[in-house]
Motif scaffolding. Structure first.
Motif, PDB file in Angstrom:
ATOM      1  N   GLU A 121     -93.450 -29.637  25.268  1.00 54.92           N
ATOM      2  CA  GLU A 121     -93.362 -28.790  24.076  1.00 54.92           C
ATOM      3  C   GLU A 121     -93.775 -27.357  24.386  1.00 54.92           C
ATOM      4  O   GLU A 121     -93.159 -26.404  23.892  1.00 54.92           O
ATOM      5  CB  GLU A 121     -94.228 -29.364  22.951  1.00 54.92           C
ATOM      6  CG  GLU A 121     -93.644 -30.633  22.382  1.00 54.92           C
ATOM      7  CD  GLU A 121     -94.569 -31.338  21.430  1.00 54.92           C
ATOM      8  OE1 GLU A 121     -94.055 -31.939  20.483  1.00 54.92           O
ATOM      9  OE2 GLU A 121     -95.802 -31.295  21.625  1.00 54.92           O
ATOM     10  N   ARG A 135     -90.846 -25.849  26.044  1.00 51.54           N
ATOM     11  CA  ARG A 135     -89.796 -25.557  25.065  1.00 51.54           C
ATOM     12  C   ARG A 135     -90.060 -24.228  24.364  1.00 51.54           C
ATOM     13  O   ARG A 135     -89.173 -23.386  24.239  1.00 51.54           O
ATOM     14  CB  ARG A 135     -89.772 -26.638  23.981  1.00 51.54           C
ATOM     15  CG  ARG A 135     -88.869 -27.775  24.185  1.00 51.54           C
ATOM     16  CD  ARG A 135     -89.031 -28.709  23.003  1.00 51.54           C
ATOM     17  NE  ARG A 135     -87.822 -29.453  22.761  1.00 51.54           N
ATOM     18  CZ  ARG A 135     -87.708 -30.386  21.860  1.00 51.54           C
ATOM     19  NH1 ARG A 135     -88.729 -30.693  21.088  1.00 51.54           N
ATOM     20  NH2 ARG A 135     -86.575 -31.021  21.693  1.00 51.54           N
ATOM     21  N   TYR A 150     -88.092 -20.584  24.548  1.00 54.80           N
ATOM     22  CA  TYR A 150     -87.602 -19.939  23.337  1.00 54.80           C
ATOM     23  C   TYR A 150     -88.128 -18.503  23.229  1.00 54.80           C
ATOM     24  O   TYR A 150     -87.370 -17.581  22.940  1.00 54.80           O
ATOM     25  CB  TYR A 150     -88.006 -20.745  22.097  1.00 54.80           C
ATOM     26  CG  TYR A 150     -87.562 -20.087  20.821  1.00 54.80           C
ATOM     27  CD1 TYR A 150     -86.236 -20.192  20.383  1.00 54.80           C
ATOM     28  CD2 TYR A 150     -88.442 -19.327  20.071  1.00 54.80           C
ATOM     29  CE1 TYR A 150     -85.816 -19.559  19.225  1.00 54.80           C
ATOM     30  CE2 TYR A 150     -88.031 -18.693  18.909  1.00 54.80           C
ATOM     31  CZ  TYR A 150     -86.718 -18.819  18.495  1.00 54.80           C
ATOM     32  OH  TYR A 150     -86.308 -18.178  17.354  1.00 54.80           O
ATOM     33  N   ILE A 192     -90.368 -22.708  13.667  1.00 56.28           N
ATOM     34  CA  ILE A 192     -89.302 -22.812  14.661  1.00 56.28           C
ATOM     35  C   ILE A 192     -88.989 -24.296  14.798  1.00 56.28           C
ATOM     36  O   ILE A 192     -89.881 -25.097  15.104  1.00 56.28           O
ATOM     37  CB  ILE A 192     -89.725 -22.224  16.016  1.00 56.28           C
ATOM     38  CG1 ILE A 192     -90.028 -20.737  15.890  1.00 56.28           C
ATOM     39  CG2 ILE A 192     -88.642 -22.489  17.075  1.00 56.28           C
ATOM     40  CD1 ILE A 192     -90.636 -20.106  17.120  1.00 56.28           C
ATOM     41  N   GLU A 193     -87.738 -24.664  14.539  1.00 60.14           N
ATOM     42  CA  GLU A 193     -87.309 -26.059  14.670  1.00 60.14           C
ATOM     43  C   GLU A 193     -86.393 -26.182  15.879  1.00 60.14           C
ATOM     44  O   GLU A 193     -85.400 -25.468  15.993  1.00 60.14           O
ATOM     45  CB  GLU A 193     -86.565 -26.527  13.424  1.00 60.14           C
ATOM     46  CG  GLU A 193     -86.120 -27.976  13.518  1.00 60.14           C
ATOM     47  CD  GLU A 193     -85.350 -28.432  12.299  1.00 60.14           C
ATOM     48  OE1 GLU A 193     -84.341 -29.133  12.481  1.00 60.14           O
ATOM     49  OE2 GLU A 193     -85.748 -28.093  11.163  1.00 60.14           O
ATOM     50  N   ILE A 194     -86.748 -27.102  16.767  1.00 60.58           N
ATOM     51  CA  ILE A 194     -85.986 -27.330  17.994  1.00 60.58           C
ATOM     52  C   ILE A 194     -85.634 -28.814  18.082  1.00 60.58           C
ATOM     53  O   ILE A 194     -86.486 -29.663  17.845  1.00 60.58           O
ATOM     54  CB  ILE A 194     -86.804 -26.921  19.237  1.00 60.58           C
ATOM     55  CG1 ILE A 194     -87.186 -25.440  19.159  1.00 60.58           C
ATOM     56  CG2 ILE A 194     -86.041 -27.224  20.524  1.00 60.58           C
ATOM     57  CD1 ILE A 194     -88.101 -24.960  20.274  1.00 60.58           C
ATOM     58  N   VAL A 202     -81.353 -23.991  17.421  1.00 59.77           N
ATOM     59  CA  VAL A 202     -82.724 -23.691  17.029  1.00 59.77           C
ATOM     60  C   VAL A 202     -82.689 -22.987  15.674  1.00 59.77           C
ATOM     61  O   VAL A 202     -81.871 -22.097  15.443  1.00 59.77           O
ATOM     62  CB  VAL A 202     -83.419 -22.793  18.079  1.00 59.77           C
ATOM     63  CG1 VAL A 202     -84.779 -22.343  17.590  1.00 59.77           C
ATOM     64  CG2 VAL A 202     -83.543 -23.527  19.398  1.00 59.77           C
TER      65      VAL A 202
END
Length: 137
Positions: free
Chosen positions: A59, A62, A66, A110-112, A117
């Motif tokens: 995470e 990730r 980003y 922030i949604e991944i 995204v």
């Protein structure tokens, strides 16, 4: 718990975000400003989201990726410290930052992991439908 390998402490994310710096000062808060109460789980957008106790190394990677691709998001004054992390189905994650502001709680998410995204931000309660605005990145 801090370990040499395995789960990365949330402090690592704080250092990661702090490394990009903030170009804007944080808003002043009043003594009466409300903070956001992050629930243990919630249902939204056809998905059930469960709060996670800590971030994994994957995470952190990730989010690092980003922020490298979107430095203007990392420079946002609200993106300070470790986010509150929620897990959805199929490895989807939502990362929330919040700040109690004079005119109401401010938040950024922030949604991944569920398609492109999604960056959502707003004021008030982010756990109700229609709170904030969406930007696909």
């Amino acid at each position: 718990m801090v370990r040499a390998f395995g789960t990365v402490p949330l402090a690592a994310v704080c250092l990661l975000v702090a490394g990009w710096g903030c170009s804007q000062p944080a808003e002043l808060v009043s003594d009466n400003a409300e903070a956001i109460d992050f629930p243990p789980s919630f249902a939204q957008d056809g998905e059930t989201w469960t709060k996670q106790p800590e971030m994994s190394e994957a995470e952190v990677e990730r989010l690092s990726d980003y922020f490298r691709r979107n430095p203007s998001v990392a420079e946002n004054a609200i993106v300070e410290g470790a986010p509150v992390v929620y897990a959805g189905a199929r490895n989807a994650r939502r990362y929330y930052w919040s700040a109690a502001a004079i005119d109401g709680a401010e938040w950024l998410c922030i949604e991944i992991g569920r398609g492109p995204v999604q960056l959502t931000d707003g004021r008030g309660n982010p756990f109700v439908e229609g709170g904030g605005r969406d930007e696909t990145q």
